[in-house]
Design a protein around this motif. Structure first.
Motif, PDB file in Angstrom:
ATOM      1  N   PHE A  79      48.874 -47.552 -16.230  1.00 38.14           N
ATOM      2  CA  PHE A  79      47.987 -47.553 -15.074  1.00 38.14           C
ATOM      3  C   PHE A  79      48.730 -47.145 -13.813  1.00 38.14           C
ATOM      4  O   PHE A  79      49.858 -47.584 -13.566  1.00 38.14           O
ATOM      5  N   ARG A  80      48.117 -46.295 -13.019  1.00 32.63           N
ATOM      6  CA  ARG A  80      48.574 -45.978 -11.668  1.00 32.63           C
ATOM      7  C   ARG A  80      47.343 -45.988 -10.771  1.00 32.63           C
ATOM      8  O   ARG A  80      46.226 -45.740 -11.224  1.00 32.63           O
ATOM      9  N   GLY A  81      47.551 -46.248  -9.479  1.00 29.68           N
ATOM     10  CA  GLY A  81      46.396 -46.425  -8.622  1.00 29.68           C
ATOM     11  C   GLY A  81      46.586 -45.927  -7.205  1.00 29.68           C
ATOM     12  O   GLY A  81      47.340 -44.982  -6.959  1.00 29.68           O
ATOM     13  N   PRO A  82      45.962 -46.569  -6.238  1.00 32.95           N
ATOM     14  CA  PRO A  82      45.923 -46.047  -4.872  1.00 32.95           C
ATOM     15  C   PRO A  82      47.176 -46.283  -4.049  1.00 32.95           C
ATOM     16  O   PRO A  82      47.325 -45.662  -2.998  1.00 32.95           O
ATOM     17  N   LYS A  98      53.970 -50.114 -17.521  1.00 35.99           N
ATOM     18  CA  LYS A  98      52.552 -50.183 -17.891  1.00 35.99           C
ATOM     19  C   LYS A  98      51.661 -50.154 -16.651  1.00 35.99           C
ATOM     20  O   LYS A  98      50.540 -49.653 -16.695  1.00 35.99           O
ATOM     21  N   GLY A  99      52.179 -50.709 -15.544  1.00 36.10           N
ATOM     22  CA  GLY A  99      51.393 -50.762 -14.315  1.00 36.10           C
ATOM     23  C   GLY A  99      50.660 -52.073 -14.135  1.00 36.10           C
ATOM     24  O   GLY A  99      49.808 -52.195 -13.259  1.00 36.10           O
ATOM     25  N   ILE A 100      51.002 -53.069 -14.941  1.00 38.12           N
ATOM     26  CA  ILE A 100      50.454 -54.419 -14.798  1.00 38.12           C
ATOM     27  C   ILE A 100      51.629 -55.370 -14.649  1.00 38.12           C
ATOM     28  O   ILE A 100      52.534 -55.379 -15.481  1.00 38.12           O
ATOM     29  N   ALA A 101      51.626 -56.171 -13.588  1.00 39.04           N
ATOM     30  CA  ALA A 101      52.764 -57.045 -13.323  1.00 39.04           C
ATOM     31  C   ALA A 101      52.290 -58.398 -12.820  1.00 39.04           C
ATOM     32  O   ALA A 101      51.164 -58.535 -12.311  1.00 39.04           O
ATOM     33  N   THR A 102      53.161 -59.389 -12.946  1.00 41.04           N
ATOM     34  CA  THR A 102      52.873 -60.729 -12.441  1.00 41.04           C
ATOM     35  C   THR A 102      53.259 -60.821 -10.975  1.00 41.04           C
ATOM     36  O   THR A 102      53.950 -59.952 -10.434  1.00 41.04           O
ATOM     37  N   ILE A 103      52.826 -61.890 -10.343  1.00 42.42           N
ATOM     38  CA  ILE A 103      53.193 -62.130  -8.944  1.00 42.42           C
ATOM     39  C   ILE A 103      54.709 -62.118  -8.786  1.00 42.42           C
ATOM     40  O   ILE A 103      55.250 -61.499  -7.869  1.00 42.42           O
ATOM     41  N   PHE A 140      48.071 -58.569 -11.964  1.00 44.74           N
ATOM     42  CA  PHE A 140      47.019 -57.592 -11.714  1.00 44.74           C
ATOM     43  C   PHE A 140      47.550 -56.196 -11.987  1.00 44.74           C
ATOM     44  O   PHE A 140      48.765 -55.968 -12.025  1.00 44.74           O
ATOM     45  N   SER A 141      46.618 -55.267 -12.178  1.00 50.43           N
ATOM     46  CA  SER A 141      46.958 -53.877 -12.452  1.00 50.43           C
ATOM     47  C   SER A 141      47.023 -53.106 -11.144  1.00 50.43           C
ATOM     48  O   SER A 141      46.209 -53.321 -10.244  1.00 50.43           O
ATOM     49  N   ILE A 142      47.998 -52.182 -11.032  1.00 48.29           N
ATOM     50  CA  ILE A 142      48.083 -51.359  -9.831  1.00 48.29           C
ATOM     51  C   ILE A 142      47.062 -50.216  -9.883  1.00 48.29           C
ATOM     52  O   ILE A 142      46.911 -49.467  -8.917  1.00 48.29           O
ATOM     53  N   GLY A 143      46.370 -50.082 -11.025  1.00 49.61           N
ATOM     54  CA  GLY A 143      45.304 -49.096 -11.150  1.00 49.61           C
ATOM     55  C   GLY A 143      44.041 -49.774 -11.619  1.00 49.61           C
ATOM     56  O   GLY A 143      43.513 -50.655 -10.943  1.00 49.61           O
ATOM     57  N   LYS A 144      43.574 -49.392 -12.798  1.00 50.83           N
ATOM     58  CA  LYS A 144      42.429 -50.072 -13.386  1.00 50.83           C
ATOM     59  C   LYS A 144      42.911 -51.308 -14.129  1.00 50.83           C
ATOM     60  O   LYS A 144      44.107 -51.495 -14.314  1.00 50.83           O
TER      61      LYS A 144
END
Length: 261
Positions: A79-82, A98-103, A140-144
């Motif tokens: 995932f990539r995002g804004p 992956k583009g999903i990380a924890t706090i 949360f994901s940095i994209g979708k």
């Protein structure tokens, strides 16, 4: 009784919000008194403490882009995002590619790459989880965000799906939610508008996208959104916190921190 990470995170969020309110009230009081702009009110509420001198330290400020942190483009299912900063961090493995990380991973990664303070990184990460993430895994994901633990119906839709809840209209380079087909691709017309503010400077060493230039650019973008976006939204989080931060981050976190400059 030991508090859960979720409870602690929410307490930190409330504490930060309460800390901001007195300063906001002070700024608004100053503004009402002399009808000044918010920028003037901010300067009045934050008197300068004198110029700080920070020496360049190549070892301390070095950010590796080799070895485990070599660039790799996103692959299938990544995932990539804004957010260009978070995209770069994922491309170089400072958060999971992956583009999903924890706090915790966001806080550590933003410190290693940009030197972001832990308090700010924690606050932004908590908002990211709350507005577009998975409460159970505090991620949360940095994209979708279709593949969270709770699934797409019960989890957030990542940063891409958080527009006007977390991601904001009036982005420097990304489009408003209701103005373009999406809110995560670079809009070249906006990028060139910013770039051209210094294109007349013949000496590359003198090119400087400073706060004054970025503030003027933000004003221009704000007016464009009002004129072109029939559903323009300037909310209490998106408009007051996130949108101005996007312009500050260009100057604060993406500036040239070389020894010469």
């Amino acid at each position: 009784m030991k508090s859960s990470p979720l409870v602690l995170s929410l307490l930190v969020l409330v504490e930060n919000a309460m800390a901001v309110c007195p300063m906001a009230n002070k700024m608004l009081k100053i503004r009402n008194t002399n009808n000044s702009s918010l920028a003037d009110a901010y300067r009045s509420a934050h008197p300068p403490a004198g110029e700080r001198s920070v020496r360049f330290d190549a070892a301390l400020q070095h950010v590796s882009t080799t070895g485990q942190h070599s660039f790799a483009p996103p692959g299938p299912g990544d995932f990539r995002g804004p957010c260009p900063g978070l995209n770069a961090m994922a491309n170089h493995g400072y958060i999971p590619r992956k583009g999903i990380a924890t706090i915790e991973e966001f806080v550590q990664g933003t410190y290693e790459v940009f030197g972001m303070g832990g308090d700010l990184a924690l606050l932004l990460s908590i908002i990211g989880v709350q507005m577009g993430g998975d409460i159970l895994s505090l991620s949360f994901s940095i994209g979708k965000g279709e593949n969270f633990i709770l699934g797409p119906l019960l989890s957030g839709n990542g940063l891409t799906g958080s527009h006007n809840k977390y991601e904001a209209d009036v982005s420097p380079t990304r489009g408003d939610l209701f103005e373009y087909d999406n809110n995560h691709d670079v809009q070249m017309s906006q990028f060139l508008q910013l770039y051209n503010l210094q294109s007349h400077v013949s000496d590359p060493s003198q090119v400087n996208y400073d706060i004054d230039i970025l503030t003027a650019f933000r004003l221009s973008r704000f007016q464009q959104s009002i004129a072109n976006n029939p559903y323009f939204f300037n909310g209490p989080i998106t408009g007051v916190i996130v949108q101005p931060a996007a312009y500050q981050f260009i100057f604060r976190f993406m500036a040239n921190k070389s020894e010469e400059y």
